[in-house]
Enzyme design. Structure first.
Site, PDB file in Angstrom:
ATOM      1  CD  GLU A 100      -1.819   7.517   9.269  1.00 36.95           C
ATOM      2  OE1 GLU A 100      -1.345   8.456   8.603  1.00 36.95           O
ATOM      3  OE2 GLU A 100      -2.955   7.058   9.104  1.00 36.95           O
ATOM      4  CG  HIS A 131      -2.084   4.710   5.383  1.00 42.88           C
ATOM      5  ND1 HIS A 131      -1.846   4.463   4.051  1.00 42.88           N
ATOM      6  CD2 HIS A 131      -2.564   3.553   5.908  1.00 42.88           C
ATOM      7  CE1 HIS A 131      -2.167   3.202   3.772  1.00 42.88           C
ATOM      8  NE2 HIS A 131      -2.608   2.632   4.881  1.00 42.88           N
ATOM      9  CE  LYS A 161      -5.406   4.726   2.370  1.00 40.65           C
ATOM     10  NZ  LYS A 161      -4.476   5.861   2.608  1.00 40.65           N
ATOM     11  CG  HIS A 215      -6.564   1.313   1.367  1.00 51.84           C
ATOM     12  ND1 HIS A 215      -5.568   1.617   0.463  1.00 51.84           N
ATOM     13  CD2 HIS A 215      -5.929   0.752   2.440  1.00 51.84           C
ATOM     14  CE1 HIS A 215      -4.404   1.255   0.948  1.00 51.84           C
ATOM     15  NE2 HIS A 215      -4.595   0.736   2.142  1.00 51.84           N
ATOM     16  CB  CYS A 263      -0.961  -0.018   1.191  1.00 51.58           C
ATOM     17  SG  CYS A 263      -2.077  -1.438   1.153  1.00 51.58           S
ATOM     18  CG  PHE A 279      -0.979  -5.644   4.439  1.00 49.20           C
ATOM     19  CD1 PHE A 279      -1.269  -4.863   5.540  1.00 49.20           C
ATOM     20  CD2 PHE A 279      -1.985  -6.407   3.898  1.00 49.20           C
ATOM     21  CE1 PHE A 279      -2.538  -4.835   6.090  1.00 49.20           C
ATOM     22  CE2 PHE A 279      -3.267  -6.397   4.436  1.00 49.20           C
ATOM     23  CZ  PHE A 279      -3.552  -5.604   5.530  1.00 49.20           C
TER      24      PHE A 279
END
Length: 421
Positions: A320, A309, A341, A346, A169, A405
């Site tokens: 975060e 993110h 998002k 996403h 990602c 990931f």
């Protein structure tokens, strides 16, 4: 690295609209493009919502042959590349092709085409032995991720470096960061860089279902993505693409190009900890942020906007928040932060580039997009996450971050002009 790198062209294919104008209009309106999956029957899945792109290949300028040959991700990449080229005003036929390159990010490549062909060959999984006579002659291009870079290179006429970056990602941030580094070190003068992903398919949906990463809030698709909200319970899968023209700043100035911003800093780290887990202290993301700010020679308290993110999972949003506090100090409580998002979902490897587009357009328009669906702030996420409505705000320096990931953590700093502050 002593050559500054400018963004001079933007192209976007995103949920809610094709093209940078439609994309920005969606963001500043605070509308969401999340809905019940329409590409296939999602009723057997735990999570049945996604942010789909209403995309007609031929209306978007692809020929019938291109639409037949290209996987959906490649279609998105080519269409957004054409838009950013036109937006830049750069005459690519006049460039040295060997000093023009391509960098494309993608997490899952040609998943859409691969799954479609598998269903045809196996008669929807009924047959173990398949007849190769039924296979598409273009299947190989979907199977090999490098075809994404090749298609964009052919579109542009670039004969320099052509690379696919696949770091989960963070791919969309890392592909642009890699392109920036190539220009800065003098290997090339111009790069077409960005990312594309089209993962809304049964195989991808089932994979995220298995680890419970996506939201099961199927009865309210428009409000399913809730970054930083106390009631968040997973991300909404999406698709999309964004591509940019990057060029050496003096090269851009010499031709009178419009400069959206300068990529002042970029850094990436890996936590070497867990495939999907994150430490709550946010240390690895903090390291990437700190290094990108150092490269940009930007004091943390001069960051005007942070594009988070903000996936909407419990652990990411806490992670975060801790990273912002560690790197920005007291300024973390004062700077506006948001997650797009919440509106466009996403899109895995593509989202980092889509978020760079949002950052550049925020600078361009003097406004910060909101975090939609943020009605019950999580006490552990106690920063200014710009709830629900866009905010007029002067933006001269932006920090954009990503988490992927595999333990990847990336950060990028974009400034309005080349300054040391």
């Amino acid at each position: 690295m002593n050559r500054s790198v400018a963004i001079t062209g933007i192209g976007v294919v995103a949920p809610g609209g094709v093209g940078k104008k439609a994309f920005w209009d969606l963001l500043v309106s605070g509308r969401t493009a999340t809905r019940t999956i329409s590409f296939f029957d999602p009723s057997r899945f735990r999570s049945q919502v996604a942010a789909e792109v209403d995309f007609d290949p031929q209306r978007s300028g692809l020929s019938p042959r291109e639409a037949r040959r290209l996987d959906r991700a490649a279609q998105f990449a080519v269409v957004s590349a054409r838009e950013c080229m036109a937006d830049s005003g750069l005459e690519f036929v006049e460039l040295d092709p060997h000093r023009t390159g391509v960098s494309v990010g993608s997490a899952v490549g040609g998943t859409t085409g691969l799954e479609r062909e598998y269903l045809v060959l196996s008669d929807s999984g009924r047959l173990w032995e398949v007849d190769s006579d039924y296979v598409s002659p273009h299947l190989f291009d979907a199977f090999v991720p490098s075809s994404l870079a090749a298609e964009v290179a052919w579109t542009v006429g670039a004969e320099g470096p052509a690379t696919v970056v696949s770091t989960g990602c963070t791919s969309g941030l890392d592909s642009v960061g890699y392109a920036r580094d190539l220009i800065a070190e003098g290997t090339v003068d111009v790069m077409i860089a960005g990312a594309a992903d089209t993962p809304i398919s049964p195989i991808a949906v089932s994979c995220f279902d298995a680890i419970k990463a996506t939201t099961p809030r199927n009865d309210d698709p428009e409000h399913a993505s809730r970054p930083f909200d106390r009631t968040r319970n997973g991300f909404v899968l999406a698709e999309g693409a964004a591509m940019f023209v990057l060029e050496e700043l003096e090269h851009a100035r010499a031709r009178g190009a419009h400069v959206y911003g300068v990529i002042g800093g970029y850094a990436t780290r890996c936590n070497a900890y867990h495939m999907t887990g994150l430490r709550p202290d946010g240390h690895e993301m903090a390291e990437a942020i700190r290094h990108s700010l150092d490269q940009a020679r930007l004091n943390p308290d001069l960051v005007d906007y942070v594009n988070a993110h903000g996936s909407g999972t419990k652990q990411n949003d806490r992670h975060e928040t801790a990273a912002f506090k560690e790197t920005l100090g007291q300024h973390a409580y004062e700077v506006p932060i948001s997650s797009i998002k919440s509106m466009v979902g996403h899109s895995l490897g593509a989202i980092g580039s889509i978020e760079i587009a949002a950052c550049a357009l925020a600078m361009e328009n003097g406004a910060v997009p909101p975090t939609a669906n943020l009605h019950e702030p999580d006490p552990e996420c106690d920063l200014d996450y710009v709830p629900n409505e866009a905010r007029e705000h002067g933006v001269d320096a932006v920090l954009s971050v990503g988490s992927g990931f595999g333990g990847f953590q990336s950060a990028m700093v974009i400034t309005r002009e080349e300054t040391t502050r």
